[in-house]
Design a protein around this motif. Sequence first.
Motif, PDB file in Angstrom:
ATOM      1  N   ILE A  19      10.362  12.936  21.818  1.00 12.71           N
ATOM      2  CA  ILE A  19      11.229  11.908  21.225  1.00 12.71           C
ATOM      3  C   ILE A  19      10.388  10.840  20.546  1.00 12.71           C
ATOM      4  N   SER A  20       9.314  10.412  21.183  1.00 11.02           N
ATOM      5  CA  SER A  20       8.434   9.401  20.581  1.00 11.02           C
ATOM      6  C   SER A  20       7.811   9.915  19.289  1.00 11.02           C
ATOM      7  N   ALA A  21       7.393  11.163  19.295  1.00  9.72           N
ATOM      8  CA  ALA A  21       6.796  11.753  18.089  1.00  9.72           C
ATOM      9  C   ALA A  21       7.820  11.856  16.970  1.00  9.72           C
ATOM     10  N   ALA A  22       9.042  12.257  17.290  1.00  7.96           N
ATOM     11  CA  ALA A  22      10.090  12.366  16.269  1.00  7.96           C
ATOM     12  C   ALA A  22      10.432  11.000  15.674  1.00  7.96           C
ATOM     13  N   ILE A  23      10.535   9.992  16.507  1.00  2.00           N
ATOM     14  CA  ILE A  23      10.837   8.645  16.012  1.00  2.00           C
ATOM     15  C   ILE A  23       9.691   8.135  15.151  1.00  2.00           C
ATOM     16  N   THR A  24       8.451   8.324  15.598  1.00  2.00           N
ATOM     17  CA  THR A  24       7.287   7.879  14.826  1.00  2.00           C
ATOM     18  C   THR A  24       7.236   8.588  13.481  1.00  2.00           C
ATOM     19  N   TRP A  25       7.429   9.891  13.465  1.00  2.00           N
ATOM     20  CA  TRP A  25       7.405  10.648  12.212  1.00  2.00           C
ATOM     21  C   TRP A  25       8.523  10.174  11.287  1.00  2.00           C
ATOM     22  N   GLY A  26       9.711   9.976  11.842  1.00  2.00           N
ATOM     23  CA  GLY A  26      10.838   9.510  11.029  1.00  2.00           C
ATOM     24  C   GLY A  26      10.592   8.146  10.428  1.00  2.00           C
ATOM     25  N   LEU A  27      10.050   7.234  11.208  1.00  2.00           N
ATOM     26  CA  LEU A  27       9.781   5.886  10.692  1.00  2.00           C
ATOM     27  C   LEU A  27       8.682   5.891   9.640  1.00  2.00           C
ATOM     28  N   ARG A  28       7.734   6.783   9.763  1.00  2.00           N
ATOM     29  CA  ARG A  28       6.674   6.868   8.751  1.00  2.00           C
ATOM     30  C   ARG A  28       7.132   7.585   7.497  1.00  2.00           C
ATOM     31  N   ALA A  29       8.087   8.502   7.616  1.00  2.00           N
ATOM     32  CA  ALA A  29       8.588   9.238   6.461  1.00  2.00           C
ATOM     33  C   ALA A  29       9.663   8.452   5.710  1.00  2.00           C
ATOM     34  N   LEU A  30      10.343   7.542   6.387  1.00  2.00           N
ATOM     35  CA  LEU A  30      11.443   6.789   5.774  1.00  2.00           C
ATOM     36  C   LEU A  30      11.047   6.040   4.499  1.00  2.00           C
ATOM     37  N   PRO A  31       9.915   5.327   4.447  1.00  2.00           N
ATOM     38  CA  PRO A  31       9.564   4.636   3.195  1.00  2.00           C
ATOM     39  C   PRO A  31       9.406   5.581   2.013  1.00  2.00           C
ATOM     40  N   PHE A  32       8.884   6.782   2.250  1.00  2.00           N
ATOM     41  CA  PHE A  32       8.713   7.736   1.160  1.00  2.00           C
ATOM     42  C   PHE A  32      10.059   8.293   0.701  1.00  2.00           C
ATOM     43  N   ALA A  33      11.014   8.377   1.605  1.00  2.00           N
ATOM     44  CA  ALA A  33      12.340   8.874   1.246  1.00  2.00           C
ATOM     45  C   ALA A  33      13.099   7.880   0.376  1.00  2.00           C
ATOM     46  N   VAL A  34      12.890   6.587   0.596  1.00  2.00           N
ATOM     47  CA  VAL A  34      13.616   5.574  -0.186  1.00  2.00           C
ATOM     48  C   VAL A  34      12.801   5.066  -1.370  1.00  2.00           C
ATOM     49  N   LEU A  35      11.589   5.567  -1.548  1.00  2.00           N
ATOM     50  CA  LEU A  35      10.723   5.077  -2.608  1.00  2.00           C
ATOM     51  C   LEU A  35      11.228   5.425  -4.003  1.00  2.00           C
ATOM     52  N   SER A  36      11.677   6.646  -4.209  1.00  2.00           N
ATOM     53  CA  SER A  36      12.097   7.034  -5.564  1.00  2.00           C
ATOM     54  C   SER A  36      13.323   6.257  -6.049  1.00  2.00           C
ATOM     55  N   PRO A  37      14.359   6.032  -5.241  1.00  2.00           N
ATOM     56  CA  PRO A  37      15.462   5.199  -5.751  1.00  2.00           C
ATOM     57  C   PRO A  37      15.027   3.763  -6.030  1.00  2.00           C
ATOM     58  N   LEU A  38      14.075   3.252  -5.265  1.00  2.00           N
ATOM     59  CA  LEU A  38      13.617   1.878  -5.484  1.00  2.00           C
ATOM     60  C   LEU A  38      12.867   1.734  -6.799  1.00  2.00           C
ATOM     61  N   ARG A  39      12.149   2.764  -7.197  1.00  2.00           N
ATOM     62  CA  ARG A  39      11.394   2.697  -8.451  1.00  2.00           C
ATOM     63  C   ARG A  39      12.306   2.555  -9.658  1.00  2.00           C
ATOM     64  N   ARG A  40      13.517   3.059  -9.556  1.00  2.00           N
ATOM     65  CA  ARG A  40      14.470   2.960 -10.661  1.00  2.00           C
ATOM     66  C   ARG A  40      15.317   1.696 -10.572  1.00  2.00           C
ATOM     67  N   SER A  41      15.121   0.893  -9.566  1.00  2.00           N
ATOM     68  CA  SER A  41      15.945  -0.277  -9.326  1.00  2.00           C
ATOM     69  C   SER A  41      15.602  -1.418 -10.287  1.00  2.00           C
ATOM     70  N   ALA A  42      16.625  -1.957 -10.933  1.00  2.00           N
ATOM     71  CA  ALA A  42      16.430  -3.108 -11.819  1.00  2.00           C
ATOM     72  C   ALA A  42      16.080  -4.354 -11.007  1.00  2.00           C
ATOM     73  N   ALA A  43      16.650  -4.467  -9.825  1.00  2.00           N
ATOM     74  CA  ALA A  43      16.364  -5.634  -8.979  1.00  2.00           C
ATOM     75  C   ALA A  43      14.893  -5.664  -8.567  1.00  2.00           C
ATOM     76  N   LEU A  44      14.342  -4.509  -8.254  1.00  2.00           N
ATOM     77  CA  LEU A  44      12.935  -4.451  -7.868  1.00  2.00           C
ATOM     78  C   LEU A  44      12.014  -4.771  -9.044  1.00  2.00           C
ATOM     79  N   ARG A  45      12.377  -4.305 -10.232  1.00  2.00           N
ATOM     80  CA  ARG A  45      11.584  -4.644 -11.423  1.00  2.00           C
ATOM     81  C   ARG A  45      11.618  -6.149 -11.666  1.00  2.00           C
TER      82      ARG A  45
END
Length: 109
Positions: free
Chosen positions: A13-39
């Motif tokens: 469970i600890s490994a799954a949570i750690t992996w998920g938390l580390r993978a989450l930024p990469f999963a949301v990175l592509s929509p953020l790059r297209r964001s006008a608010a972020l630009r």
Amino acid sequence: MPTPLYLAAAVGISAAITWGLRALPFAVLSPLRRSAALRDLSLRMPVGVMLILALYTLRGVEPTAWRAVVPVVVGLAAAVALHLRTRNAVVSVIGATALHVALATALHA
């Protein structure tokens, strides 16, 4: 004493949570790059950070104590001059901070 099954489940469970938390930024990175608010934020944040640092520096300065005012005024002028010259916030902050610390140390010694 915990059983081996309990320990394996806890590690899994600890490994799954750690992996998920580390993978989450990469999963949301592509929509953020297209964001006008972020630009928009990327254009305004360096100036905002400089403003916050300048106001933080000025908040504790006694206007009657020239030994405190001179390093602040010279440091702020250096920050503005460096930023206008280089257009690099890092150079402006580091250069002005170094000058401010040097002057404050020299005047209070």
